[in-house]
Write a protein that holds these residues in place. Structure first.
Motif, short mmCIF file in Angstrom:
data_model
loop_
_atom_site.label_atom_id
_atom_site.label_comp_id
_atom_site.label_asym_id
_atom_site.label_seq_id
_atom_site.Cartn_x
_atom_site.Cartn_y
_atom_site.Cartn_z
N ILE A 165 0.77 -1.11 0.22
CA ILE A 165 0.31 -0.15 0.37
C ILE A 165 1.01 0.90 0.25
O ILE A 165 0.27 2.26 -0.60
N SER A 166 1.86 1.15 0.57
CA SER A 166 2.82 2.46 1.09
C SER A 166 3.81 2.54 -0.86
O SER A 166 3.75 3.33 -0.90
N ALA A 167 4.09 1.49 -1.21
CA ALA A 167 4.11 2.21 -2.79
C ALA A 167 4.30 2.44 -3.61
O ALA A 167 4.53 3.10 -4.46
N ALA A 168 2.60 2.23 -3.41
CA ALA A 168 1.42 2.93 -4.49
C ALA A 168 1.56 4.22 -3.80
O ALA A 168 1.57 5.41 -4.94
N GLY A 169 2.16 4.69 -2.32
CA GLY A 169 2.43 6.23 -2.42
C GLY A 169 3.76 6.87 -2.86
O GLY A 169 3.71 8.23 -2.65
N ALA A 170 4.46 5.70 -3.53
CA ALA A 170 5.79 6.40 -3.70
C ALA A 170 6.19 7.24 -4.19
O ALA A 170 5.84 6.94 -5.83
#
Length: 407
Positions: free
Chosen positions: A331-336
């Motif tokens: 999920i966090s990677a999608a916000g990178a």
């Protein structure tokens, strides 16, 4: 001179890039001071790609939506599923490898002025505000999520416009694509400058201290690129996936490795999709979207560095928490962000799962910047090349099903 230039352009781009890499290494090792100006070629190349990419995405997506004929199906649902599976499995592989080959860190400083997000809610909030950003602001700041949304909205609004209007938008799209091709032809010179600058400014000795960490990071990314992703592709297309895998790694991964920006590599991926004969209605949307949310490499970086921090501090981690880390990493990677080092600021978020203090987590971010010349390059190569890989997979899977139905 003109004949020499023509012959040079007749050589394949990959071979020209290899020449640029070799020249950059030789110059950096022999005359780093006398030719310090060489690094400007790298900055100009990446700058040119970053300048043209947002405008290209806006017009390509807008034209694709506006010109899309009702009833003609795209593969976006399948591509989104592939993006999600690829990113989650990347995080899961990184967690498993980190347990098999635990790494400890020598903590450092160097990231004190940065402000990481405090939780998943903040990451999602930032994504939502990017969606509703002012279109001019989105273009100026290369906010690809905002650009995508505006392109889709304008494309839908123009679906009922006259054919002349659609042709004008198409002409603008073709013109910008031509500019992109000119910029891409400068890749050998630009990459020569990038290689020169990386070796001169960072040096290779600084990386030796973190050799084991780099081995785990790069090993995970190679395993995903050469084993996990091919397995995913095989499940969908049911034939040897490696010709396609090696094609995208060679034509997309190499340039992404040196530009270290998924956003800057969008024009390269667009051109590759065209060469593969993929549906423009699909890849005009899936490639820019992939540069925003398809972040398998980022999931690896977040998971490995978070667990390296845990091992350094001697914190015991149970299986459920480790599995949760895979989900958080995906999920966090999608916000990178699609820029160099975009995933590093999400490490404190992952570390918070284990109660790691923010000051220690930011020291880990500092470690990330030290090894970034290798880590971020490999991460971007995996992220960007898999955008094309999964876009092509969805289309080939659709063709296979069509053949099955006919037979």
């Amino acid at each position: 001179m003109k004949n020499l230039f023509v012959k040079w352009n007749q050589i394949s781009l990959v071979k020209r890039i290899v020449v640029g890499i070799i020249v950059g290494i030789i110059l950096a090792l022999t005359v780093p001071t006398a030719l310090s100006w060489v690094s400007i070629f790298g900055s100009l190349f990446v700058g040119a790609l970053k300048a043209v990419a947002p405008v290209l995405v806006l017009f390509l997506v807008m034209h694709a939506i506006a010109a899309h004929k009702s009833g003609k199906k795209t593969n976006m649902k399948t591509i989104l599923v592939l993006y999600g599976i690829g990113t989650f499995l990347a995080g899961a592989v990184a967690v498993a490898v980190s347990f098999i080959f635990p790494v400890t860190l020598t903590l450092t400083t160097g990231a004190e002025g940065l402000s990481p997000p405090e939780g998943i809610a903040e990451v999602l909030e930032a994504l939502l505000f990017n969606v509703v950003a002012n279109p001019v602001h989105a273009l100026l700041n290369a906010n690809y999520l905002g650009i995508l949304v505006w392109a889709v909205v304008l494309g839908l609004a123009l679906k009922n416009a006259s054919q002349n209007t659609k042709d004008v938008i198409g002409s603008f799209s073709d013109a910008i694509t031509k500019v992109v091709q000119w910029v891409i032809n400068l890749a050998p010179i630009g990459i020569m400058g990038l290689v020169f600058d990386a070796i001169v400014t960072t040096g290779l000795s600084a990386l030796l201290v973190y050799g084991r960490l780099l081995l785990v990071l790069v090993g995970c990314m190679l395993f995903i690129a050469l084993v996990v992703n091919p397995l995913i592709v095989y499940v969908y297309i049911r034939r040897n996936p490696y010709p396609l895998v090696f094609k995208v790694l060679k034509d997309s991964g190499i340039t992404a490795f040196f530009t270290r920006s998924s956003a800057a590599n969008i024009p390269v991926n667009m051109k590759l999709c065209e060469e593969l004969g993929l549906d423009e209605d699909t890849y005009a949307v899936s490639i820019p979207l992939g540069a925003t949310i398809n972040m398998a490499g980022a999931a690896v970086t977040i998971s490995v560095l978070a667990l390296a921090t845990v091992h350094t501090l001697g914190i015991e981690v149970d299986f459920v928490t480790a599995l949760l880390l895979s989900v958080v990493a995906a999920i966090s990677a999608a916000g990178a962000s699609g820029v160099p080092g975009g995933s590093l600021l999400l490490i404190p978020l992952a570390c918070s799962l284990f109660g790691v203090p923010i000051d220690i987590a930011m020291q880990v971010v500092g470690v990330g910047f030290i090894i970034g010349v290798v880590q971020d390059s490999c991460e971007t190569a995996l992220n960007s090349s898999s955008d094309v890989l999964f876009t092509a997979t969805a289309e080939y899977a659709k063709e296979r099903k069509g053949i099955t139905v006919k037979s």
